[in-house]
Design a protein around this motif. Sequence first.
Motif, PDB file in Angstrom:
ATOM      1  N   THR A 161      10.650   1.489  -8.218  1.00  0.00           N
ATOM      2  CA  THR A 161      11.745   0.525  -8.287  1.00  0.00           C
ATOM      3  C   THR A 161      12.453   0.428  -6.955  1.00  0.00           C
ATOM      4  O   THR A 161      12.673  -0.655  -6.418  1.00  0.00           O
ATOM      5  CB  THR A 161      12.745   0.969  -9.365  1.00  0.00           C
ATOM      6  OG1 THR A 161      12.034   1.608 -10.386  1.00  0.00           O
ATOM      7  CG2 THR A 161      13.509  -0.181  -9.884  1.00  0.00           C
ATOM      8  N   PHE A 162      12.781   1.605  -6.413  1.00  0.00           N
ATOM      9  CA  PHE A 162      13.475   1.637  -5.133  1.00  0.00           C
ATOM     10  C   PHE A 162      12.590   1.056  -4.031  1.00  0.00           C
ATOM     11  O   PHE A 162      13.040   0.251  -3.214  1.00  0.00           O
ATOM     12  CB  PHE A 162      13.852   3.086  -4.817  1.00  0.00           C
ATOM     13  CG  PHE A 162      14.188   3.324  -3.391  1.00  0.00           C
ATOM     14  CD1 PHE A 162      15.359   2.814  -2.856  1.00  0.00           C
ATOM     15  CD2 PHE A 162      13.345   4.036  -2.563  1.00  0.00           C
ATOM     16  CE1 PHE A 162      15.666   3.015  -1.543  1.00  0.00           C
ATOM     17  CE2 PHE A 162      13.644   4.239  -1.244  1.00  0.00           C
ATOM     18  CZ  PHE A 162      14.807   3.727  -0.734  1.00  0.00           C
ATOM     19  N   LEU A 163      11.304   1.462  -4.033  1.00  0.00           N
ATOM     20  CA  LEU A 163      10.410   1.013  -2.962  1.00  0.00           C
ATOM     21  C   LEU A 163      10.143  -0.477  -3.053  1.00  0.00           C
ATOM     22  O   LEU A 163      10.072  -1.165  -2.035  1.00  0.00           O
ATOM     23  CB  LEU A 163       9.093   1.789  -3.033  1.00  0.00           C
ATOM     24  CG  LEU A 163       9.191   3.246  -2.629  1.00  0.00           C
ATOM     25  CD1 LEU A 163       7.903   3.961  -2.950  1.00  0.00           C
ATOM     26  CD2 LEU A 163       9.481   3.383  -1.154  1.00  0.00           C
ATOM     27  N   TRP A 164       9.987  -0.987  -4.274  1.00  0.00           N
ATOM     28  CA  TRP A 164       9.804  -2.434  -4.414  1.00  0.00           C
ATOM     29  C   TRP A 164      11.019  -3.164  -3.880  1.00  0.00           C
ATOM     30  O   TRP A 164      10.893  -4.176  -3.197  1.00  0.00           O
ATOM     31  CB  TRP A 164       9.606  -2.799  -5.888  1.00  0.00           C
ATOM     32  CG  TRP A 164       8.256  -2.495  -6.420  1.00  0.00           C
ATOM     33  CD1 TRP A 164       7.119  -2.329  -5.684  1.00  0.00           C
ATOM     34  CD2 TRP A 164       7.876  -2.322  -7.785  1.00  0.00           C
ATOM     35  NE1 TRP A 164       6.072  -2.059  -6.511  1.00  0.00           N
ATOM     36  CE2 TRP A 164       6.502  -2.052  -7.808  1.00  0.00           C
ATOM     37  CE3 TRP A 164       8.576  -2.372  -8.983  1.00  0.00           C
ATOM     38  CZ2 TRP A 164       5.802  -1.832  -8.985  1.00  0.00           C
ATOM     39  CZ3 TRP A 164       7.885  -2.162 -10.157  1.00  0.00           C
ATOM     40  CH2 TRP A 164       6.508  -1.894 -10.158  1.00  0.00           C
ATOM     41  N   GLY A 165      12.181  -2.637  -4.209  1.00  0.00           N
ATOM     42  CA  GLY A 165      13.401  -3.256  -3.697  1.00  0.00           C
ATOM     43  C   GLY A 165      13.434  -3.246  -2.190  1.00  0.00           C
ATOM     44  O   GLY A 165      13.750  -4.246  -1.554  1.00  0.00           O
ATOM     45  N   LEU A 198       0.837  -1.209   0.000  1.00  0.00           N
ATOM     46  CA  LEU A 198       0.000   0.000   0.000  1.00  0.00           C
ATOM     47  C   LEU A 198       0.867   1.253   0.000  1.00  0.00           C
ATOM     48  O   LEU A 198       0.555   2.225  -0.698  1.00  0.00           O
ATOM     49  CB  LEU A 198      -0.921   0.005   1.231  1.00  0.00           C
ATOM     50  CG  LEU A 198      -2.048  -1.007   1.218  1.00  0.00           C
ATOM     51  CD1 LEU A 198      -2.879  -0.864   2.464  1.00  0.00           C
ATOM     52  CD2 LEU A 198      -2.926  -0.805  -0.002  1.00  0.00           C
ATOM     53  N   LEU A 199       1.968   1.216   0.770  1.00  0.00           N
ATOM     54  CA  LEU A 199       2.844   2.396   0.828  1.00  0.00           C
ATOM     55  C   LEU A 199       3.463   2.686  -0.537  1.00  0.00           C
ATOM     56  O   LEU A 199       3.547   3.850  -0.942  1.00  0.00           O
ATOM     57  CB  LEU A 199       3.960   2.160   1.836  1.00  0.00           C
ATOM     58  CG  LEU A 199       3.699   2.664   3.240  1.00  0.00           C
ATOM     59  CD1 LEU A 199       4.860   2.293   4.123  1.00  0.00           C
ATOM     60  CD2 LEU A 199       3.516   4.155   3.231  1.00  0.00           C
ATOM     61  N   VAL A 200       3.876   1.606  -1.246  1.00  0.00           N
ATOM     62  CA  VAL A 200       4.437   1.805  -2.584  1.00  0.00           C
ATOM     63  C   VAL A 200       3.417   2.506  -3.464  1.00  0.00           C
ATOM     64  O   VAL A 200       3.720   3.474  -4.171  1.00  0.00           O
ATOM     65  CB  VAL A 200       4.839   0.455  -3.201  1.00  0.00           C
ATOM     66  CG1 VAL A 200       5.232   0.634  -4.647  1.00  0.00           C
ATOM     67  CG2 VAL A 200       5.972  -0.160  -2.433  1.00  0.00           C
ATOM     68  N   LEU A 201       2.168   2.025  -3.399  1.00  0.00           N
ATOM     69  CA  LEU A 201       1.106   2.609  -4.219  1.00  0.00           C
ATOM     70  C   LEU A 201       0.909   4.078  -3.884  1.00  0.00           C
ATOM     71  O   LEU A 201       0.794   4.935  -4.771  1.00  0.00           O
ATOM     72  CB  LEU A 201      -0.179   1.826  -3.958  1.00  0.00           C
ATOM     73  CG  LEU A 201      -1.249   1.891  -5.015  1.00  0.00           C
ATOM     74  CD1 LEU A 201      -0.701   1.303  -6.287  1.00  0.00           C
ATOM     75  CD2 LEU A 201      -2.462   1.131  -4.562  1.00  0.00           C
ATOM     76  N   TYR A 230       4.774   7.372 -10.779  1.00  0.00           N
ATOM     77  CA  TYR A 230       5.272   6.079 -11.242  1.00  0.00           C
ATOM     78  C   TYR A 230       6.572   6.173 -12.019  1.00  0.00           C
ATOM     79  O   TYR A 230       6.816   5.401 -12.940  1.00  0.00           O
ATOM     80  CB  TYR A 230       4.235   5.400 -12.158  1.00  0.00           C
ATOM     81  CG  TYR A 230       2.909   5.193 -11.516  1.00  0.00           C
ATOM     82  CD1 TYR A 230       2.809   4.549 -10.302  1.00  0.00           C
ATOM     83  CD2 TYR A 230       1.755   5.631 -12.122  1.00  0.00           C
ATOM     84  CE1 TYR A 230       1.596   4.347  -9.708  1.00  0.00           C
ATOM     85  CE2 TYR A 230       0.527   5.437 -11.539  1.00  0.00           C
ATOM     86  CZ  TYR A 230       0.456   4.797 -10.336  1.00  0.00           C
ATOM     87  OH  TYR A 230      -0.734   4.603  -9.762  1.00  0.00           O
ATOM     88  N   PHE A 231       7.424   7.148 -11.746  1.00  0.00           N
ATOM     89  CA  PHE A 231       8.607   7.295 -12.594  1.00  0.00           C
ATOM     90  C   PHE A 231       9.774   6.473 -12.069  1.00  0.00           C
ATOM     91  O   PHE A 231      10.187   5.496 -12.669  1.00  0.00           O
ATOM     92  CB  PHE A 231       8.965   8.770 -12.716  1.00  0.00           C
ATOM     93  CG  PHE A 231      10.167   9.005 -13.581  1.00  0.00           C
ATOM     94  CD1 PHE A 231      10.172   8.567 -14.896  1.00  0.00           C
ATOM     95  CD2 PHE A 231      11.284   9.643 -13.085  1.00  0.00           C
ATOM     96  CE1 PHE A 231      11.274   8.762 -15.696  1.00  0.00           C
ATOM     97  CE2 PHE A 231      12.381   9.840 -13.883  1.00  0.00           C
ATOM     98  CZ  PHE A 231      12.382   9.413 -15.187  1.00  0.00           C
ATOM     99  N   LEU A 232      10.322   6.881 -10.916  1.00  0.00           N
ATOM    100  CA  LEU A 232      11.535   6.248 -10.435  1.00  0.00           C
ATOM    101  C   LEU A 232      11.313   5.548  -9.112  1.00  0.00           C
ATOM    102  O   LEU A 232      11.920   4.537  -8.821  1.00  0.00           O
ATOM    103  CB  LEU A 232      12.603   7.329 -10.279  1.00  0.00           C
ATOM    104  CG  LEU A 232      14.029   6.870 -10.098  1.00  0.00           C
ATOM    105  CD1 LEU A 232      14.481   6.131 -11.350  1.00  0.00           C
ATOM    106  CD2 LEU A 232      14.922   8.058  -9.843  1.00  0.00           C
ATOM    107  N   MET A 233      10.412   6.122  -8.331  1.00  0.00           N
ATOM    108  CA  MET A 233      10.256   5.706  -6.947  1.00  0.00           C
ATOM    109  C   MET A 233       9.893   4.221  -6.811  1.00  0.00           C
ATOM    110  O   MET A 233      10.474   3.543  -5.968  1.00  0.00           O
ATOM    111  CB  MET A 233       9.184   6.585  -6.307  1.00  0.00           C
ATOM    112  CG  MET A 233       9.410   6.963  -4.883  1.00  0.00           C
ATOM    113  SD  MET A 233      11.026   7.615  -4.572  1.00  0.00           S
ATOM    114  CE  MET A 233      10.887   7.758  -2.809  1.00  0.00           C
TER     115      MET A 233
END
Lengths: 280, 95
Positions: free
Chosen positions: A249-253, A233-236, A244-247
């Motif tokens: 990827t980092f957050l999923w990681g 939910l936080l990633v969303l 949806y540009f760069l963030m």
Amino acid sequence: MKIQLTKFDKILLGFIVAGYLAILVYIFATGYHFPKLGDDVGQRWIYQLPFGNSLLSRVNPMTIFMSWAIMIGLITFAASIKVFTVIPGKKQSLIEMLLDYLLGLTKDAVQKEEFVRPTFNIAATLFLFIFIANVISGIPGIQAVPRNGGVVFTIFEDTWYTPTSDLNTNATFAVMVLIISHAFAIKAKGFGKWLKGFFEPFPIMFPMNLIGELAKPVSHSLRLFGNIMGGGLLVLIISYLTKYFLMPTFLWGFFGIFVGSIQALVFTILAIAYIGSVIE
Amino acid sequence: MKKNPLNFKELGMLNIVFQFGIVVVSNVFVGGLIGYLLMKYAGMGKFWLILFLMLGIFSGLYQGIRYLLKEAEKYEKTDKNGDKGNHSSGNSSTS
């Protein structure tokens, strides 16, 4: 490595497969329509079984698909290690290192020699499943998303759906660990001594000990669920800030791989500790 | 011997505080849940909800403090074998 099933395993697996087949036949016979969902955050694709409105009549199909996919992946991986050799290959040394660490943890926590092996089996199974399930929540893949008043399958728009972001999976594991730990305790100490353990140090502490035992699966399951679901939910929510540009990827990681692997380890360590503390 | 920069034991120590909080909260939750279920489905009065909530709070603090004591005992034990034990613990985790 060859996979060996006992007769009981085969019967149990047969029942499970028969249940799935029955549901599939029912779906094909009646015709299936995807449910109407709003565009809210955290909506899920839920299938209503024809048993009325009780607790066990709702199924989360993505959880079932992904659980089986992970299980089949793990079994294929295990079967792909042909022979365990003295000089290990890549796959074998990976598995040996991981399981060795878990075996060390189990030996530290479980004092009785004859319960080390069963506890280790449970802990390693839980760890491998939850670890894979958490790590794929950091990798883009197939996801069922509520959109346009229905359910849409997307590829590489979101991460893989992970079964551990569903409380049903985590609660099943936690309740399983609770039941297994008490079964082991009865086996290790005998029924009378196990019952007496609830009345220590004074008989008046019985309700508190009982509530303490019942609270174990609650905290155990909600911790994993909260970390994975909250991460998703936080990633969303944070991703709206950067469009949806760069963030992501980092957050999923971060949430998928880092928090996910730590929580898988914590879940396993807690399962070992619960079993070990009840057996003593 | 050079110190390992990422020590999992120290991360585990941080987890103790978190775990204490979770133990307390989950006990209160379970106590309240039992009271609520008794009130709703067994037709017992509101007194039971309050009683079980109180029991949950007591149980939470009791279990939490017991958990802390157990962890303290564990770390004391590892500290005692700890001075020469860096090698032995390393061996036990790799063997």
